[in-house]
Design a protein around this motif. Sequence first.
Motif, PDB file in Angstrom:
ATOM      1  N   LEU A   1       0.873  -1.177   0.000  1.00  0.00           N
ATOM      2  CA  LEU A   1       0.000   0.000   0.000  1.00  0.00           C
ATOM      3  C   LEU A   1       0.906   1.221   0.000  1.00  0.00           C
ATOM      4  O   LEU A   1       1.729   1.393   0.908  1.00  0.00           O
ATOM      5  N   MET A   2       0.751   2.080  -1.022  1.00  0.00           N
ATOM      6  CA  MET A   2       1.719   3.129  -1.273  1.00  0.00           C
ATOM      7  C   MET A   2       1.048   4.496  -1.375  1.00  0.00           C
ATOM      8  O   MET A   2      -0.029   4.627  -1.975  1.00  0.00           O
ATOM      9  N   VAL A   3       1.689   5.499  -0.804  1.00  0.00           N
ATOM     10  CA  VAL A   3       1.225   6.892  -0.873  1.00  0.00           C
ATOM     11  C   VAL A   3       2.304   7.710  -1.571  1.00  0.00           C
ATOM     12  O   VAL A   3       3.506   7.524  -1.315  1.00  0.00           O
ATOM     13  N   ARG A   4       1.885   8.611  -2.436  1.00  0.00           N
ATOM     14  CA  ARG A   4       2.856   9.387  -3.217  1.00  0.00           C
ATOM     15  C   ARG A   4       3.432  10.552  -2.424  1.00  0.00           C
ATOM     16  O   ARG A   4       2.714  11.286  -1.739  1.00  0.00           O
ATOM     17  N   ASP A   5       4.736  10.722  -2.559  1.00  0.00           N
ATOM     18  CA  ASP A   5       5.461  11.875  -2.045  1.00  0.00           C
ATOM     19  C   ASP A   5       5.423  12.963  -3.112  1.00  0.00           C
ATOM     20  O   ASP A   5       6.014  12.822  -4.185  1.00  0.00           O
ATOM     21  N   ARG A   6       4.720  14.045  -2.815  1.00  0.00           N
ATOM     22  CA  ARG A   6       4.527  15.091  -3.824  1.00  0.00           C
ATOM     23  C   ARG A   6       5.804  15.845  -4.158  1.00  0.00           C
ATOM     24  O   ARG A   6       5.843  16.591  -5.138  1.00  0.00           O
ATOM     25  N   ASP A   7       6.843  15.663  -3.365  1.00  0.00           N
ATOM     26  CA  ASP A   7       8.099  16.344  -3.681  1.00  0.00           C
ATOM     27  C   ASP A   7       8.832  15.697  -4.853  1.00  0.00           C
ATOM     28  O   ASP A   7       9.780  16.279  -5.384  1.00  0.00           O
ATOM     29  N   VAL A   8       8.401  14.511  -5.255  1.00  0.00           N
ATOM     30  CA  VAL A   8       9.041  13.828  -6.386  1.00  0.00           C
ATOM     31  C   VAL A   8       8.384  14.305  -7.675  1.00  0.00           C
ATOM     32  O   VAL A   8       7.159  14.225  -7.842  1.00  0.00           O
TER      33      VAL A   8
ATOM     34  N   ALA B   1      -0.106  10.298 -15.567  1.00  0.00           N
ATOM     35  CA  ALA B   1      -1.156  11.212 -16.027  1.00  0.00           C
ATOM     36  C   ALA B   1      -2.274  11.313 -14.987  1.00  0.00           C
ATOM     37  O   ALA B   1      -2.827  12.407 -14.760  1.00  0.00           O
ATOM     38  N   LEU B   2      -2.619  10.199 -14.357  1.00  0.00           N
ATOM     39  CA  LEU B   2      -3.657  10.222 -13.334  1.00  0.00           C
ATOM     40  C   LEU B   2      -3.209  11.013 -12.108  1.00  0.00           C
ATOM     41  O   LEU B   2      -3.986  11.792 -11.539  1.00  0.00           O
ATOM     42  N   VAL B   3      -1.957  10.833 -11.714  1.00  0.00           N
ATOM     43  CA  VAL B   3      -1.430  11.598 -10.583  1.00  0.00           C
ATOM     44  C   VAL B   3      -1.427  13.091 -10.897  1.00  0.00           C
ATOM     45  O   VAL B   3      -1.831  13.920 -10.071  1.00  0.00           O
TER      46      VAL B   3
ATOM     47  N   GLY C   1       7.524   3.334  -7.434  1.00  0.00           N
ATOM     48  CA  GLY C   1       8.454   4.162  -6.685  1.00  0.00           C
ATOM     49  C   GLY C   1       9.106   5.232  -7.548  1.00  0.00           C
ATOM     50  O   GLY C   1       9.498   6.289  -7.046  1.00  0.00           O
ATOM     51  N   ARG C   2       9.203   4.980  -8.844  1.00  0.00           N
ATOM     52  CA  ARG C   2       9.782   5.983  -9.755  1.00  0.00           C
ATOM     53  C   ARG C   2       8.904   7.217  -9.868  1.00  0.00           C
ATOM     54  O   ARG C   2       9.375   8.285 -10.298  1.00  0.00           O
ATOM     55  N   LEU C   3       7.628   7.092  -9.492  1.00  0.00           N
ATOM     56  CA  LEU C   3       6.712   8.236  -9.512  1.00  0.00           C
ATOM     57  C   LEU C   3       6.534   8.851  -8.122  1.00  0.00           C
ATOM     58  O   LEU C   3       5.672   9.701  -7.926  1.00  0.00           O
ATOM     59  N   GLY C   4       7.335   8.410  -7.168  1.00  0.00           N
ATOM     60  CA  GLY C   4       7.265   8.993  -5.834  1.00  0.00           C
ATOM     61  C   GLY C   4       6.362   8.257  -4.867  1.00  0.00           C
ATOM     62  O   GLY C   4       6.135   8.748  -3.752  1.00  0.00           O
ATOM     63  N   PHE C   5       5.865   7.085  -5.243  1.00  0.00           N
ATOM     64  CA  PHE C   5       5.035   6.320  -4.314  1.00  0.00           C
ATOM     65  C   PHE C   5       5.933   5.572  -3.333  1.00  0.00           C
ATOM     66  O   PHE C   5       6.913   4.942  -3.722  1.00  0.00           O
ATOM     67  N   ARG C   6       5.573   5.645  -2.044  1.00  0.00           N
ATOM     68  CA  ARG C   6       6.326   5.003  -0.983  1.00  0.00           C
ATOM     69  C   ARG C   6       5.398   4.099  -0.172  1.00  0.00           C
ATOM     70  O   ARG C   6       4.271   4.476   0.147  1.00  0.00           O
ATOM     71  N   ARG C   7       5.900   2.940   0.170  1.00  0.00           N
ATOM     72  CA  ARG C   7       5.083   1.986   0.919  1.00  0.00           C
ATOM     73  C   ARG C   7       4.822   2.502   2.333  1.00  0.00           C
ATOM     74  O   ARG C   7       5.753   2.902   3.036  1.00  0.00           O
TER      75      ARG C   7
END
Length: 268
Positions: free
Chosen positions: A102-109, A224-226, A251-257
């Motif tokens: 389950l991953m949430v994106r880090d907007r700084d990436v 594109a969805l992000v 993870g390349r799009l900034g998603f972190r577990r």
Amino acid sequence: MTTPQHPLDRLEHYYDSVPRAAARAEEFGPLTLFVREGPGWPYYARPALGRPDTAGAADVDRVRARQRELGVPEAFEWVADVTPGLRRAVEASGLRVHEHPLMVRDRDVALPDPHPLVRVLGPEDPFLAGALALPHVAFAAPGTGVGTAGPAELAAETTARAGDVPAAADRIRAGRTVLAAAVENGVALCSGMHLPVGPVTEVAGVGTLPSARRRGLGLAVTAALVADAEARGVDTVFLSAGDDDVARMYGRLGFRRVATALIAEPAE
């Protein structure tokens, strides 16, 4: 309503809210069964919001009996880190449990530049029907390897699921669903959606036509969805990855577990 600040609290409220736009909720003590009303992907049972971690095998059995009565999948979904005891109950009931990062994106990436084949689809887009049908073809051939299913299989699935289009178009108009697709030579090759509820959204249903895999289209559609979600003011974008290999891609799009999502269903 005050938005919870802890990421898992936000996700728990989201999980309880998002099905209610298209499903009725049936309460079974510590569990809630969501029953879709109208066409679309079937829903599942999950822990009731705010209830303690007290569900037992008998509670799971009651829900499964109701799912069989309704003719819907005997499916349960929950977050292991929030409701750890439910796993024992569903396994005691005879269900098999699958784990997903389950991953949430880090907007700084920063996101990559938009892919030239990918666009967000409006409710009247000519590729809407194909984009809706595509995940059914993709998920019938799991994995990331190139497969044989291609445009012919997608055309047949699109025809079979034509009835799903009006309701999906209504959800797009209402802003409850955002659908993106990669389109080439008149064929949708990859599609996915995000489902915003206030400041939170889930990226879901990202699938690539098996014959078009290994081209980076899944990552491009997700990006594109992000981008769309963040342009709408969403500040929590999350997803459940199929496995650790897929998680590394996201993870390349900034998603972190942040946790582990669990899905339980009958063993085949």
